[in-house]
Structure formats: structure tokens, C-alpha cells
Design an enzyme around this catalytic site. Structure first.
Site, PDB file in Angstrom:
ATOM      1  N   LYS A  35       0.835  -1.204   0.000  1.00 10.28           N
ATOM      2  CA  LYS A  35       0.000   0.000   0.000  1.00 10.28           C
ATOM      3  C   LYS A  35       0.876   1.263   0.000  1.00 10.28           C
ATOM      4  O   LYS A  35       2.093   1.162   0.013  1.00 10.28           O
ATOM      5  CB  LYS A  35      -0.975  -0.034   1.186  1.00 10.28           C
TER       6      LYS A  35
HETATM    7  C1  LIG Z   1      -5.407  -4.305   0.972  1.00  7.84           C
HETATM    8  C2  LIG Z   1      -6.904  -4.171   0.980  1.00  7.84           C
HETATM    9  C3  LIG Z   1      -7.679  -4.511   2.093  1.00  7.84           C
HETATM   10  C4  LIG Z   1      -7.131  -5.236   3.280  1.00  7.84           C
HETATM   11  O1  LIG Z   1      -6.086  -4.578   3.878  1.00  7.84           O
HETATM   12  P1  LIG Z   1      -5.237  -5.385   4.987  1.00  7.84           P
HETATM   13  O2  LIG Z   1      -4.505  -4.282   5.685  1.00  7.84           O
HETATM   14  O3  LIG Z   1      -4.332  -6.304   4.243  1.00  7.84           O
HETATM   15  O4  LIG Z   1      -6.186  -6.084   5.858  1.00  7.84           O
HETATM   16  C5  LIG Z   1      -9.025  -4.249   2.072  1.00  7.84           C
HETATM   17  N1  LIG Z   1      -9.608  -3.700   1.007  1.00  7.84           N
HETATM   18  C6  LIG Z   1      -8.915  -3.381  -0.102  1.00  7.84           C
HETATM   19  C7  LIG Z   1      -9.618  -2.755  -1.251  1.00  7.84           C
HETATM   20  C8  LIG Z   1      -7.541  -3.628  -0.153  1.00  7.84           C
HETATM   21  O5  LIG Z   1      -6.850  -3.351  -1.269  1.00  7.84           O
END
Ligand SMILES: *Cc1c(COP(=O)(O)O)cnc(C)c1O
Length: 384
Positions: A186
Site C-alpha cells: 500500500k
Molecule cells: C489491501 C486491501 C484490504 C485489506 O487490507 P489489509 O490491511 O491487508 O487487511 C481491504 N480492502 C482493499 C480494497 C484492499 O486493497
């Protein structure tokens, strides 16, 4: 794989993050403590303040806590997009409620507000928009629909740090809770982690309690307040969703670097958009003038004129040492969601067509202009 394989994403961890994690380990306080508090405060300040931040060990945890705090439970329905990661919908199932998946707008690939309107039933409790790739959903319309029908809104902002809608930061809009992700790929990362933000103190309090076993105050307060250190009270069967101070220490440093990250992502995205024009591709939608696109993803779609199909392009890029991904095989294509809710591709024509033609090409802050040139040259070679 070639020696210098270019992945589609890679975390950007520098000496400051490594030193901060080491320094935290040297303090002896590894779990939730002063660094987590500092990260929550700085994160909220970055978004412009007047919010409460609840740090958690994933965005999935944050989404679960948000829906729980808003009272979503068995029999309720929560409307969200089919073009998302399974976490968005799975948290609804954790609570015994049902996600109602709807199609996207074919230009932005964000949830289509008119599809939301059409999906509302007497059981609908909440809407979960996902700011796909880092581009804000049409939040004015979504919030108006929610107000009109008395629904809660939880934004899945896993891609949306930082994203603005009509000049306002995502996180500062009039929704109930907004949840960010710090997963490794991210826009900032803590390895694993997330942050739920809300302006509602009751919701923040419930999320804090449920983040740590339903205990009425967290371990840090227990060791620093005047009350006897051993004393705590369990008020609900909560979860184990707290962030560690090691992760928070990394997060504080990543947040400090975020302005630079944003610039780099914008630069790379603009460069792609300039240099990929003329190819048989649909390029990702820009944010409206004056707004920020977080550019978590750069998603291209092949048009019908392309001489290779999506899988062939992915293979050819891989043969040239270039990584890609697909965001996403929509939820209606996954066996669990498909079978549980009897979903079929015809119910989601836009998301399904996008899925069959799309790929995410490399975009990360540590990638060099030369790396990007390789991707651009390969796409011209394959599609030009
Ligand atoms: C990465 C992601 C999540 C989950 O995030 P985590 O921190 O890995 O739990 C949820 N929704 C979307 C759209 C994502 O890309």
C-alpha cells in the site's frame, strides 16, 4: 525470471524506518504503547485533525471493528462493490450479515451509486464504498443516498492515502468510519497494519475496546494510570486487533515520507499516461481537476483492437522481466461468493468486462525512470 525482475509493487523502507523499529525494540515496549499513540495522533493530524484514529493490525480488522461498532449484525445487508479485495466483503460475513455486491462505473471502476440505490432493501444497514486504485468514489451521491435511507457509510480507503474528494481528504468526509491499510504494497506500510478514523467518539471508543479483547482500557494505560496495574474489566467478547509499537514506529517514519511518495507516484502515473497514449488501451481515469488521486494502482485495460489478450500480455511482460497483477478477479468470480449468493458475470457487466481486459502495471516509489521506460517500451513493442 530474469535477474532484474521488476515487480508490480515493492515497499519503500529506508534507514529511518529500520532505525525506528530498532529503537522501539531497544525500549523494551514492543506491543501497543507510546509509538502507537504517536502514530494515531500524527496520522489524524496528516488528515487535517478533528478525528480519532484507532490503529489496528490490518485494514481488515479495522473494517470489521467499524461495522461492529455501527451495529451491523445477523440479517443486515451491506452494499459494496464486486471489484474489490475479498476483505471488504468478508468482514460483513464475520458479523453474520450479508454483503450485497453491485457493479461499477465503467470509467472510474468505482461503485456505481445508481446500482447502490437499486440494491437497497429494508435489511440494508450500510454502504461500503472502495476508492478503487486511489480514485475517490462519488461520495456526494453515496452520502446523499445514505442520509435519505438512514444508512451507515464505512469507506474502504485501503487504496486512498492520500485521496481527496472535492478538495477534502478521504477520512474527513461525512461517512461514519474510514479505514486505511498499511499492508506491504500500500502507499505506506507497517508490514501489516491499518487505521480506522472517525469523528464519532462513541464509535471510536467501541472500536478501541473491541480492538483489545473487549477490555475497558488498553495495556499501556494500565501500566501508566493511577489505578492498580492489575485491574481491568471485560465488557464484551472482543478481538485481538491491536497494532504493535514496532509496526507503529515504522508507520511514523513512512508517514513522514508520504508527501515525497505522493509526488513520486503522481510523476510516474502522469508519465505512463503520456507515454501510453495511442496504444489500444483504456488508461485509468484521472481525479477531477484539483483533486488528488493516490495512485496506489495504475490499471490499464486492453481495448478490442489489441492484438493480444490480457493473459498473453501478462505472459509477454513476465517473459521480459516485468511483473503485473490483476485488481481484481471480482468477488462474483470467486467460488465462495458466487455460490453463496448465486452470482453470475451477467449481473456485473462493467466489472466483469474490466476484469477480463485489465492488468496493474508496475508503480511504486522506489522504481526508477529507467524501470518505467522498460515497461513503456515493452507495451509499445507488444501492442503498438
Ligand atoms: C489491501 C486491501 C484490504 C485489506 O487490507 P489489509 O490491511 O491487508 O487487511 C481491504 N480492502 C482493499 C480494497 C484492499 O486493497
Amino acid at each position: 525470471m530474469t535477474k532484474n525482475f521488476l515487480p508490480f509493487a515493492k515497499p519503500d523502507i529506508g534507514p529511518a524506518e529500520i532505525e525506528a523499529a530498532n529503537a522501539t525494540m531497544r525500549t523494551g515496549w514492543l506491543s501497543t504503547g507510546p509509538k502507537t499513540k504517536e502514530f494515531e495522533q500524527q496520522f489524524v493530524r496528516y488528515l487535517g485533525g478533528e478525528l480519532e484514529g484507532v490503529a489496528v493490525n490490518s485494514a481488515t480488522a479495522g473494517l470489521h471493528l467499524a461495522l461492529e461498532a455501527l451495529g451491523v449484525g445477523p440479517g443486515d445487508e451491506v452494499i459494496t462493490t464486486t471489484l474489490t479485495f475479498t476483505a471488504t466483503a468478508e468482514v460483513v460475513r464475520y458479523l453474520g450479515a450479508d454483503p450485497v455486491l453491485v457493479d461499477v462505473d465503467p470509467v472510474t471502476l468505482n461503485i456505481d451509486p445508481e446500482r447502490i440505490r437499486a440494491a437497497i432493501t429494508p435489511r440494508t444497514k450500510a454502504i461500503m464504498p472502495v476508492h478503487y486504485g486511489g480514485l475517490a468514489c462519488d461520495m456526494d451521491t453515496i452520502l446523499a443516498i445514505a442520509r435519505e435511507h438512514g444508512l451507515k457509510v464505512v469507506e474502504d480507503a485501503a487504496h486512498a492515502l492520500p485521496t481527496t474528494w472535492k478538495g477534502q481528504m478521504v477520512g474527513q468526509l461525512q461517512s461514519d468510519v474510514t479505514v486505511f491499510s498499511f499492508y506491504a504494497n500500500k502507499t505506506i506500510t507497517t508490514g501489516e497494519g491499518g487505521m480506522a478514523v472517525t469523528r464519532n467518539p462513541e464509535v471510536a471508543k467501541r472500536m478501541r475496546v473491541m480492538r483489545l479483547h473487549g477490555i475497558d482500557r488498553d495495556a499501556f494505560d494500565r501500566f501508566t494510570s493511577k489505578a492498580p496495574a492489575w485491574h481491568y474489566e471485560v465488557v464484551a467478547p472482543g478481538f485481538k486487533y491491536n497494532m504493535t509499537d514496532i509496526a507503529a514506529a515504522i508507520g511514523v517514519e513512512q508517514l513522514a515520507r508520504l508527501p515525497g511518495f505522493v509526488q513520486r507516484r503522481q510523476y510516474l502515473a502522469e508519465r505512463y499516461s503520456q507515454q501510453l497514449t495511442g496504444l489500444p488501451l483504456v488508461l485509468p481515469a484521472n481525479a477531477p481537476a484539483g483533486d488528488i488521486h493516490a495512485w496506489h494502482l495504475y490499471v490499464i485495460r486492453l481495448t478490442a483492437e489489441a492484438r493480444l489478450n490480457r493473459d498473453q500480455v501478462i505472459q509477454a511482460l513476465s517473459d521480459r522481466g516485468i511483473g503485473t497483477s490483476v485488481h481484481y478477479a471480482p468477488l462474483h468470480r470467486h467460488p465462495y461468493w458466487r455460490d453463496r449468493y448465486q452470482l453470475s458475470p451477467e449481473m456485473f457487466p462493467h466489472a466483469d468486462a474490466a476484469y477480463q481486459s485489465m492488468m496493474s502495471i508496475p508503480l511504486f516509489t522506489a522504481m526508477a525512470d529507467d524501470d518505467q521506460d522498460r515497461v513503456i517500451a515493452a507495451l509499445h513493442e507488444l501492442l503498438g
